[in-house]
Design an enzyme around this catalytic site. Structure first.
Site, short mmCIF file in Angstrom:
data_model
loop_
_atom_site.label_atom_id
_atom_site.label_comp_id
_atom_site.label_asym_id
_atom_site.label_seq_id
_atom_site.Cartn_x
_atom_site.Cartn_y
_atom_site.Cartn_z
N LYS A 5 -1.36 -70.05 -21.12
CA LYS A 5 -0.62 -69.83 -22.35
C LYS A 5 -1.55 -69.32 -23.45
CE LYS A 5 2.74 -72.71 -22.85
NZ LYS A 5 3.06 -74.14 -22.95
N ARG A 75 0.93 -77.44 -27.82
CA ARG A 75 1.44 -77.04 -26.51
C ARG A 75 0.34 -77.11 -25.45
NH1 ARG A 75 3.30 -71.04 -27.89
NH2 ARG A 75 4.76 -71.40 -26.19
N GLY A 84 7.53 -76.61 -17.55
CA GLY A 84 8.23 -77.85 -17.78
C GLY A 84 7.51 -79.08 -17.29
N MET A 86 4.63 -80.26 -18.49
CA MET A 86 4.04 -81.01 -19.60
C MET A 86 4.82 -80.68 -20.86
SD MET A 86 0.04 -80.93 -18.72
CE MET A 86 -0.02 -79.28 -18.10
N ARG A 321 3.90 -64.56 -19.73
CA ARG A 321 3.20 -64.84 -18.48
C ARG A 321 3.85 -64.01 -17.38
NH1 ARG A 321 5.67 -70.78 -18.44
NH2 ARG A 321 7.79 -70.25 -17.91
N HIS A 439 16.61 -75.57 -16.54
CA HIS A 439 15.57 -76.19 -15.72
C HIS A 439 15.89 -76.13 -14.23
CE1 HIS A 439 13.64 -79.72 -13.78
NE2 HIS A 439 12.59 -79.26 -14.43
N SER A 754 -7.58 -66.16 24.19
CA SER A 754 -6.63 -66.42 23.11
C SER A 754 -6.88 -67.84 22.61
CB SER A 754 -5.20 -66.26 23.62
OG SER A 754 -4.30 -66.60 22.59
N CYS A 822 -3.19 -67.85 19.12
CA CYS A 822 -1.76 -68.08 19.34
C CYS A 822 -1.30 -69.46 18.88
CB CYS A 822 -1.40 -67.86 20.80
SG CYS A 822 -2.16 -69.04 21.91
N TYR A 842 -5.94 -59.70 17.36
CA TYR A 842 -4.57 -59.91 16.90
C TYR A 842 -4.34 -61.38 16.57
CZ TYR A 842 -3.59 -61.98 21.47
OH TYR A 842 -3.61 -62.78 22.55
P1 ADP Z 1 6.48 -74.72 -21.87
O1 ADP Z 1 5.13 -74.73 -21.29
O2 ADP Z 1 7.32 -75.81 -21.36
O3 ADP Z 1 7.12 -73.37 -21.82
P2 ADP Z 1 5.94 -74.22 -24.65
O4 ADP Z 1 4.62 -74.66 -25.13
O5 ADP Z 1 6.08 -72.79 -24.37
O6 ADP Z 1 6.31 -75.10 -23.41
O7 ADP Z 1 6.98 -74.68 -25.73
C1 ADP Z 1 8.29 -74.99 -25.50
C2 ADP Z 1 9.19 -74.26 -26.45
O8 ADP Z 1 8.84 -74.50 -27.79
C3 ADP Z 1 9.11 -72.78 -26.25
O9 ADP Z 1 10.33 -72.35 -25.72
C4 ADP Z 1 8.92 -72.17 -27.62
O10 ADP Z 1 10.03 -71.35 -27.93
C5 ADP Z 1 8.89 -73.33 -28.55
N1 ADP Z 1 7.71 -73.22 -29.40
C6 ADP Z 1 6.44 -73.49 -29.06
N2 ADP Z 1 5.59 -73.24 -30.08
C7 ADP Z 1 6.36 -72.79 -31.09
C8 ADP Z 1 6.06 -72.33 -32.41
N3 ADP Z 1 4.83 -72.30 -32.88
N4 ADP Z 1 7.07 -71.95 -33.17
C9 ADP Z 1 8.33 -71.98 -32.71
N5 ADP Z 1 8.68 -72.38 -31.49
C10 ADP Z 1 7.70 -72.79 -30.66
MG MG Z 2 6.95 -71.89 -22.71
MG MG Z 3 7.37 -77.80 -21.95
#
Ligand code: ADP
Ligand code: MG
Ligand code: MG
Length: 878
Positions: A5, A75, A84, A86, A321, A439, A754, A822, A842
């Site tokens: 990230k 984050r 999702g 963490m 990503r 999710h 083989s 094999c 092979y």
């Molecule tokens: P994940 O790894 O679960 O995607 P993120 O760190 O991307 O978690 O954050 C989850 C949500 O929070 C994201 O969908 C993003 O839109 C929102 N978010 C994160 N940082 C900010 C920020 N600085 N301003 C506004 N929204 C944020």
């Molecule tokens: Mg995210």
């Molecule tokens: Mg998250």
């Protein structure tokens, strides 16, 4: 070091894209935290402060200010994205004073209090570990009290009440006041992110996806200036893929919500809008988004998965990503991007994740048969493929049943990250809420599990363990089939059809075919699987197990008669009948594989494996004694005697393979004759049949010599009988340690080797597969005594070394000796890489793995090429 990230944010900033200011605490700090006995390094917070000051300068806001407060998100982000897994904390920096400042500055008190309640909930959950439900209950009550459906309709008054109740929840949990100092909040949040790295969800995820320390070691923490998608109807937040991750179509795909923040889109709290609507609702943003997608794809040369937020019309990027896609999507984008000249063919092959391609070789609903099954309800198709199982609502129960081998379909209103263990064991997932980026949808797609979401007509009652659709009730335990490709749910087990390879997949296979050096053969025992393998691109059979033929229902009786025979004459009489059957089997397979080598292994398992087991026989005798049926008793006793005679303490190393062939020569004689005559018949009929006779379990060249004499005699007598030359080779499996160590002697009398890496692995480790996998291997893997199951992925250091010795010795005698593999490893991408580098001719894999093996072989060749050219370059310079 920056995690995915952080690196993405930095890169986007560098590209001049609108990313809110922020900074990243590296994964190294996370490791220091752990080696430090879970304490943050002493200097960290002063470093953090310096960086916050920089952010203050850039934004003109101040952290903790009661006039114009700077708020941040905290984050996580590891080297490998673990979606999702963490949690993220939003709106950090709010307290009872700054919230008032925010309200004034924005002239939008509703927004300020909405942000505050979001902060309290996330902080309470992530930092203090308070159950989400407690907060959700308060929220639901508030909605009810104000008589509104959606959180975005809550007014300032309601939000203020929620905030005060949330605070009480936190303070009751803590037994002290909620931390007001923004820096204290930040410190606690950073620590919580580090803690989450070893949290159960994250650990399970890494285990399942084999994310070892070399791949991702710790999480980074990203502190990012908040931008607000919840500032009114000119604000929004959304998630888009630059191409459709479900089928690879080149068209942006995603969802957004107006006046929302953070994970609202993903959480399925409100039903999000399809991204196309944005063109009407916020047209400028839409254009901006499209341009951004294009720019990011050009830069990363990979479809991207993007998070954006619009604050009062201003567009921000919060994440990018490489998009996780299903296999169809991966294949199509590989082909398309080559056509668009965005990437090379090499890259198109290398970017494919092979394990994922397995999905394409999965089954789908039989379109004809399905007409006879009632469709109970339809939802949003979220992850393709068909799955049948019994309805289970409870996550724990699903895990338990799934692990016991019961086929279950997990049915939930929505899913959360903590439900992921149930995904692994379920055949499919069905939810009543959420959209394509919910999710459940994202996780299921990643795993290649069929999934339907947003099945809103389905009313689930967890307590009564049932769901209702249109007044009809369906209970837990009922069998349903879900079609993740079109969203239909059916009652009962709907017949499915085997998958077909798409044109795009064929294109990739064609490219891979040209790139690879390794030959690809199939492990196939029947004409049907041989046919499938050939269609999938196998050029020959590397392992045809003859005993599988004896196990067929019409043969087993005969084979047992053969074992029960008390004299050689008796045995030969039965074998004569078996020979007719084997010969016709061989003919069919050789015909299907016309033009290619078909390696047939002579009988391998010990004879007792074909007899009923001893306990069973004893029970039978007891039963017959009760019924006083004397004839049956006598007959069963005969079986029992023979079974006892043949029983072994350690059958894996017992009387099997060539040992049986030598002590019961008439068995191998029959098989060799069946092969010779099959080839002769076919050759007479102008079919280009080419068999290879392979002797299993050889440890000593003398064993081979013994069998070879028999083989030569039968072959030459068949040749003179038919008046033709037979295309047959004679060779051995290398699966005994001694054979590998004396491969030079063995090579003298064989035309091919083989590697039988299943047995070889057992021999090298000195443990049997069944006992290992059934008893200690799972714990070994958990404790990282072994990083991978050596029966799935070749143990390169141990078994691989032994193979290398054998290859070297074999080739020292016969430089052109054909060498293959094999074992099951022949279909495993990493093992294939090893085989390529070791110079094997092979690999042989099971039929449905053939396409994967072809691409793996191409990848191996490309990787080898690139490491070679990398090591060459510096030499040139010198
Ligand atoms: P994940 O790894 O679960 O995607 P993120 O760190 O991307 O978690 O954050 C989850 C949500 O929070 C994201 O969908 C993003 O839109 C929102 N978010 C994160 N940082 C900010 C920020 N600085 N301003 C506004 N929204 C944020
Ligand atoms: Mg995210
Ligand atoms: Mg998250």
């Amino acid at each position: 070091m920056f995690g995915g990230k952080g690196a993405g944010l930095a890169e986007m900033t560098r590209l001049g894209l609108p990313v809110p200011p922020g900074f990243t605490i590296t994964t190294e700090v996370c490791n220091m935290y752990y080696s430090n006995g879970k304490r943050l390094p002493r200097k960290l917070m002063s470093e953090v402060k310096k960086n916050i000051v920089k952010m203050e300068k850039k934004t003109g806001k101040k952290f903790g200010s009661t006039q114009d407060p700077l708020l941040v998100s905290v984050r996580s982000g590891a080297a490998i994205s673990m979606p999702g897994m963490m949690d993220t904390i939003l709106n950090l920096g709010l307290n009872s004073q700054t919230v008032i400042g925010l309200a004034k500055k924005s002239s939008n008190p509703r927004f300020a209090w909405d942000s505050y309640r979001r902060f309290l909930q996330l902080f309470g959950k992530v930092v203090f570990g308070i159950n989400d439900k407690k907060f959700d209950q308060v929220l639901d009550r508030a909605k009810h009290a104000q008589n509104v459906q959606m959180d975005s309709d809550l007014n300032e008054e309601s939000l203020k009440n929620i905030v005060s109740e949330y605070k009480t929840i936190c303070e009751n949990h803590l037994g002290k006041p909620f931390p007001e100092d923004p820096y204290k909040q930040l410190e606690l949040a950073i620590e919580a992110v580090f803690r989450s790295w070893m949290g159960e969800r994250a650990v399970v995820y890494r285990e399942k996806y084999k994310i070892t320390r070399d791949i991702a070691n710790g999480t980074a923490v990203n502190v990012v200036t908040m931008v607000f998608g919840n500032m009114g109807n000119d604000s929004a937040t959304g998630v888009v893929f630059t191409r459709n991750p479900g089928d690879g179509t080149r068209k942006i795909f995603g969802e957004y919500l107006v006046n929302a923040q953070g994970e609202d889109v993903v959480a399925g709290i409100r039903t999000p809008q399809p991204i196309d609507n944005l063109a009407k609702e916020l047209p400028k943003t839409y254009v901006r988004l499209m341009k951004t997608c294009e720019k990011l794809e050009k830069h990363y040369k990979e479809p991207q998965d993007i998070e954006f937020t619009v604050e009062q019309g201003k567009f921000y990027l919060l994440q990018t990503r490489s998009a996780k896609m299903n296999a169809i999507g991966m294949i199509k984008t590989s082909v398309d991007m080559v056509k668009e000249k965005l990437i090379s063919k090499e890259r198109a092959i290398l970017r494919l994740q092979l394990e994922q391609l397995d999905q394409l070789l999965h089954k789908t609903i039989d379109g004809e048969a399905v007409k006879n099954y009632p469709s109970i309800v339809k939802g949003i198709a979220a992850s393709p493929g068909a799955a049948t199982g019994i309805v289970v609502f409870d996550v724990k129960k699903a895990v338990q049943m799934g692990e016991d081998g019961v086929k279950v379909i997990l049915v939930r209103e929505e899913t959360k990250p903590e439900d992921v263990p149930a995904f692994f064991v379920s055949m499919g997932i069905l939810t009543s809420r959420g959209g394509k980026t919910s999710h459940a949808a994202v996780v299921a797609r990643g795993m290649g599990k069929p999934c339907i979401v947003g099945c809103s007509d389905m009313k689930i009652d967890y307590i009564a363990k049932k769901f209702q659709v249109d007044g009809k009730t369906f209970f837990e335990g009922e069998v349903i089939t879900i079609d993740g490709s079109d969203g239909n749910v059916f009652l009962g087990e709907v017949p499915t059809i085997e998958p077909k390879i798409t044109d795009d997949f064929r294109t990739i296979l064609r490219w891979a075919e040209k790139t690879k050096r390794l030959g690809i053969r199939a492990n196939a025992d029947t004409p049907e699987t041989a046919g499938l393998a050939r269609e999938y691109g196998a050029k020959g059979i590397g392992l045809c197990r003859t005993e599988r033929m004896f196990n067929a229902r019409d043969r087993l009786g005969l084979f047992v008669d053969m074992i029960m025979a008390r004299t050689v004459e008796e045995r030969k009489a039965v074998l004569e009948k078996l020979m007719v059957l084997q010969k016709s089997d061989f003919k069919e397979i050789l015909k299907v594989m016309e033009g290619y080598h078909v390696t047939i292994r002579l009988l391998d398992p010990p004879l007792h494996e074909f007899l009923p087991n001893i306990e069973e026989l004893i029970n039978k005798i007891h039963l017959f004694e009760k019924q006083n049926s004397q004839d049956e008793i006598a007959a069963t006793k005969k079986f029992l005697d023979r079974a006892r005679e043949l029983a072994e303490i350690n059958p894996m190393m017992g009387h099997r393979g060539v040992r049986v062939g030598i002590t019961f020569p008439e068995i191998y004689e029959m098989q060799i004759r069946a092969i010779c005559e099959a080839v002769a018949d076919l050759t007479k009929n102008k079919v280009d049949a080419h068999a290879q006779i392979m002797i299993p379990q050889v440890g000593n060249v003398t064993e081979l010599n013994h069998v070879k004499k028999i083989y030569e005699k039968i072959k030459s007598s068949t040749e003179s009988k038919f008046g033709i030359k037979l295309k047959i080779n004679f060779g051995t499996m290398l699966e005994v340690v001694r054979a590998c160590l004396t491969a030079d002697e063995i090579a003298k009398v064989t035309e091919f080797f083989s590697f039988g890496t299943n047995d070889l692995t057992q021999a090298v480790f000195s443990f049997s597969r069944e006992d290992a996998e059934g008893k200690f291997l799972p714990e070994y893997l958990e404790k990282e005594i072994l990083v991978e199951n050596p029966f799935q992925s070749l143990d390169v250091n141990g078994v691989g070394s032994l193979m290398q010795i054998a290859i070297e010795k074999g080739k020292s005698v016969k430089p052109n000796l054909e060498i293959g593999i094999c074992g099951e490893h022949g279909g495993d991408p990493n093992s294939i890489k090893f085989c390529h580098n070791a110079g094997l001719n092979y690999v042989s894999a099971s039929s449905h793995r053939i396409p994967i093996a072809i691409i793996a072989a191409a990848q191996a060749a490309l990787i080898k090429k690139s490491t070679k050219s990398k090591t060459k370059k510096p030499k040139k310079k010198r």
